[in-house]
Design an enzyme around this catalytic site. Structure first.
Site, PDB file in Angstrom:
ATOM      1  N   CYS A 127       0.930  -1.021   0.058  1.00 21.70           N
ATOM      2  CA  CYS A 127      -0.053   0.337   0.108  1.00 21.70           C
ATOM      3  C   CYS A 127       0.869   1.461   0.440  1.00 21.70           C
ATOM      4  O   CYS A 127       1.849   1.215  -0.815  1.00 21.70           O
ATOM      5  CB  CYS A 127      -1.228   0.025   1.112  1.00 21.70           C
ATOM      6  SG  CYS A 127      -2.174   0.936   0.995  1.00 21.70           S
ATOM      7  N   ASP A 196      -3.342   0.766   9.974  1.00 22.75           N
ATOM      8  CA  ASP A 196      -4.775   2.774  10.481  1.00 22.75           C
ATOM      9  C   ASP A 196      -4.909   1.681  11.857  1.00 22.75           C
ATOM     10  O   ASP A 196      -5.498   2.668  12.356  1.00 22.75           O
ATOM     11  CB  ASP A 196      -5.785   1.413   9.307  1.00 22.75           C
ATOM     12  CG  ASP A 196      -5.325   1.610   8.061  1.00 22.75           C
ATOM     13  OD1 ASP A 196      -4.682   0.794   7.295  1.00 22.75           O
ATOM     14  OD2 ASP A 196      -5.605   2.832   7.506  1.00 22.75           O
TER      15      ASP A 196
HETATM   16  P1  RI2 Z   1       0.465   5.959   7.035  1.00 25.58           P
HETATM   17  C1  RI2 Z   1      -3.662   3.042   4.512  1.00 25.58           C
HETATM   18  O1  RI2 Z   1      -4.955   3.601   4.459  1.00 25.58           O
HETATM   19  C2  RI2 Z   1      -2.609   2.250   4.258  1.00 25.58           C
HETATM   20  O2  RI2 Z   1      -3.791   1.281   5.216  1.00 25.58           O
HETATM   21  C3  RI2 Z   1      -1.387   2.555   4.940  1.00 25.58           C
HETATM   22  O3  RI2 Z   1      -1.137   1.336   5.585  1.00 25.58           O
HETATM   23  C4  RI2 Z   1      -2.139   2.642   6.124  1.00 25.58           C
HETATM   24  O4  RI2 Z   1      -3.298   3.502   5.616  1.00 25.58           O
HETATM   25  C5  RI2 Z   1      -1.365   4.040   7.606  1.00 25.58           C
HETATM   26  O5  RI2 Z   1      -0.476   5.103   5.781  1.00 25.58           O
HETATM   27  P2  RI2 Z   1      -6.050   4.379   3.490  1.00 25.58           P
HETATM   28  O6  RI2 Z   1      -6.330   5.714   3.763  1.00 25.58           O
HETATM   29  O7  RI2 Z   1      -0.914   6.849   8.610  1.00 25.58           O
HETATM   30  O8  RI2 Z   1      -4.994   4.322   2.481  1.00 25.58           O
HETATM   31  O9  RI2 Z   1       1.469   5.814   7.495  1.00 25.58           O
HETATM   32  O10 RI2 Z   1      -6.790   3.264   3.283  1.00 25.58           O
HETATM   33  O11 RI2 Z   1       0.591   6.898   5.768  1.00 25.58           O
END
Ligand code: RI2
Length: 310
Positions: A127, A196
């Protein structure tokens, strides 16, 4: 535009994932609440409190899984004031503090986590996580020669954002489809992902596919590290609350399903990785074992618990 419409606009961007990433949505919500608190017209202090609570609720409901959002909103909305002006200033100061601390936390996580990456290592990430990328970038900046393998991260392809960021930093990167993780795992020295939610017992809730990667890593004896600010830990889980896994629109996976009569698309955005599969959680407060998550919640977010259980 009316102040509440600006909040609705930000909430819409968070729901649609134009603003995404657990940390980014938290800081966007904090900034939006500050802007609202400074601009909203209110007839009385009570009216102000009510209006800001409505705005906070609008932002809170956008993404049901990310605890970063509820932690940020509670930190910003925790104010004691005697009048509207005092409340405006307190909310603004809380929001500024949250955003600044969040930026500092990501940097610190990079410094601490990068020590686990050795010269010549191959790191796999999934991701797009600011915290995980901070670890990778700090290792690169310290002069270590590293390679990154990044997953596409279907259905929203956040991996494309990741390779863009790594490319700008000049880091050698390979992009793979999500299902290629096992095929490359024997070449990987360390998996680094974001979070998350981290629960009281160290369970990780992160982007769909993370649990499979952890399973592969365990089978291949590859280290699995989580990079997460302490506000990704969930105080509610100490009180027994379960984490809601967001199910998103089917159209994110398949644009048109109308020609199938007996098919439905399932699109859970996150999955659950048990703490036994995690070697280390790297936070701004230090690198901890998942079993220490309870302490992080007590020491860093303890005040929220008292508030909730009171
Ligand atoms: P940071 C994201 O969720 C991903 O799951 C990623 O691992 C997590 O947030 C943490 O991201 P999404 O918004 O806070 O893409 O470390 O569903 O940037």
């Amino acid at each position: 535009m009316k102040p509440i419409d600006r909040v609705t606009e930000t909430a819409g961007k968070i729901s649609s994932m134009e603003i995404r990433g657990a940390g980014r949505i938290a800081t966007a919500a904090a900034a939006s609440l500050k802007e609202y608190a400074l601009a909203v017209q209110a007839e009385s202090f009570e009216d102000f409190n009510q209006k800001t609570a409505v705005a906070a609720d609008l932002l809170l409901k956008t993404r049901p899984t990310a605890v970063s959002l509820s932690n940020a909103i509670r930190m910003v909305m925790k104010y004691k004031a005697d009048d509207i002006d005092g409340a405006r200033q307190a909310i603004a100061a809380n929001a500024d503090r949250f955003i600044e601390n969040s930026q500092k936390a990501v940097e610190k996580i990079g410094q601490i986590g990068s020590k686990r990456i050795r010269d010549g290592d191959t790191v796999l990430t999934h991701c797009n996580s600011n915290a995980a990328i901070s670890v990778i970038s700090a290792a690169h900046k310290s002069g270590k020669n590293i390679k990154v393998i990044a997953t596409e991260s279907r259905p929203r392809f956040q991996g494309i954002t990741t390779i863009g960021m790594l490319d700008k930093m000049g880091i050698e990167t390979e992009l793979i489809v999500d299902s290629a993780v096992r095929s490359v795992m024997n070449d990987v020295d360390l998996v680094v992902v974001g979070a998350d939610v981290i629960t009281a017992n160290g369970t990780l809730v992160n982007k769909i596919g993370t649990a499979q990667i952890a399973l592969c890593a365990r089978e291949a004896r590859t280290s699995f590290m989580v990079a997460a600010e302490t506000y990704k830990f969930s105080p509610e889980t100490i009180l027994g609350e379960l984490v809601t896994i967001e199910e998103r629109e089917a159209t994110e996976v398949l644009a048109d399903i109308s020609r199938y009569k007996h098919v439905r698309v399932r699109n859970p955005a996150f999955d659950v990785t048990p703490h036994q599969y995690i070697d280390l959680i790297c936070t701004e407060a230090g690198a901890i074992s998942p079993e220490m998550s309870y302490l992080i919640i007590r020491e860093r977010l303890g005040w929220e618990m008292k508030e909730d259980s009171g």
